[in-house]
Design an enzyme around this catalytic site. Sequence first.
Site, PDB file in Angstrom:
ATOM      1  N   LYS A  87       0.857  -1.192   0.000  1.00 40.96           N
ATOM      2  CA  LYS A  87       0.000   0.000   0.000  1.00 40.96           C
ATOM      3  C   LYS A  87       0.893   1.242   0.000  1.00 40.96           C
ATOM      4  O   LYS A  87       1.760   1.402   0.871  1.00 40.96           O
ATOM      5  CB  LYS A  87      -0.889  -0.049   1.249  1.00 40.96           C
ATOM      6  CG  LYS A  87      -2.138   0.800   1.161  1.00 40.96           C
ATOM      7  CD  LYS A  87      -3.031   0.505   2.360  1.00 40.96           C
ATOM      8  CE  LYS A  87      -4.277   1.358   2.371  1.00 40.96           C
ATOM      9  NZ  LYS A  87      -4.990   1.244   3.645  1.00 40.96           N
TER      10      LYS A  87
HETATM   11  O1  G3P Z   1      -9.107   2.444   4.320  1.00 41.61           O
HETATM   12  C1  G3P Z   1      -8.901   3.757   4.718  1.00 41.61           C
HETATM   13  C2  G3P Z   1      -9.494   3.950   6.032  1.00 41.61           C
HETATM   14  O2  G3P Z   1      -8.766   3.284   6.998  1.00 41.61           O
HETATM   15  C3  G3P Z   1      -9.775   5.334   6.438  1.00 41.61           C
HETATM   16  O3  G3P Z   1     -10.945   5.233   7.138  1.00 41.61           O
HETATM   17  O4  G3P Z   1     -12.644   5.910   8.721  1.00 41.61           O
HETATM   18  O5  G3P Z   1     -10.227   6.561   9.071  1.00 41.61           O
HETATM   19  O6  G3P Z   1     -11.570   7.628   7.273  1.00 41.61           O
HETATM   20  P1  G3P Z   1     -11.373   6.399   8.113  1.00 41.61           P
END
Ligand code: G3P
Length: 218
Positions: A87
Amino acid sequence: MKFFIDTANLDDIAEAQALGVLDGVTTNPSLMAKEGITGEANILAHYQKICEIVDGDVSAEVISTDFEGMVAEGEKLAALHSQIVVKLPLIADGIKACKYFSDKGIRTNVTLVFSAGQALLAAKAGATYVSPFIGRLDDISTDGLNLIAEIRQIYDNYGFETQILAASVRHTMHVIDCAKLGSDVMTGPLSSIKGLLKHPLTDIGLAKFLEDYKKGNQ
Ligand code: G3P
């Protein structure tokens, strides 16, 4: 549509895997830190454990921000397990590293994508997955789902094989809307997957079936 779970929590990963609908896992440095996994050796060991629980792709994020560092880290991560997908952040060196890995046949997930132009760059660099963060766009009053639609249109126009991995999914409606828009993959918390099970008429209907069965079989 592939379902990935966006967590480094082994119990949640095991629960989603046991449900029989899990296609992979995405992680990031914040999710690792949330589980208290720190230090390179522990982080690598944790990826190994995740790969042992699931059958599908496991995204492991580099923390370097320069090309050489990303290549060194990514090669180490890819060598760890055949399920690992490297990633990389959507910055210039991340795009260069993506091209480097795709030329070598190493799978990549380009992350922190917030615009259609960024997604176009990731596809041109041969990314296996591109991760538009829909929830974080919604957080700033921008339509995250519209980005999925834009990327779908662009990729279909040119036949790009990069898979759209809707990330920062927060709830079940995100999952359903991403499915309607033709996102190849979604990654979200366990709650976004389990939430799809819920309907009060299912619960009421099942209770009635069981009650009628009992009456008829006393
Ligand atoms: O996959 C990306 C993710 O981890 C971000 O999620 O909820 O932190 O915006 P969030």
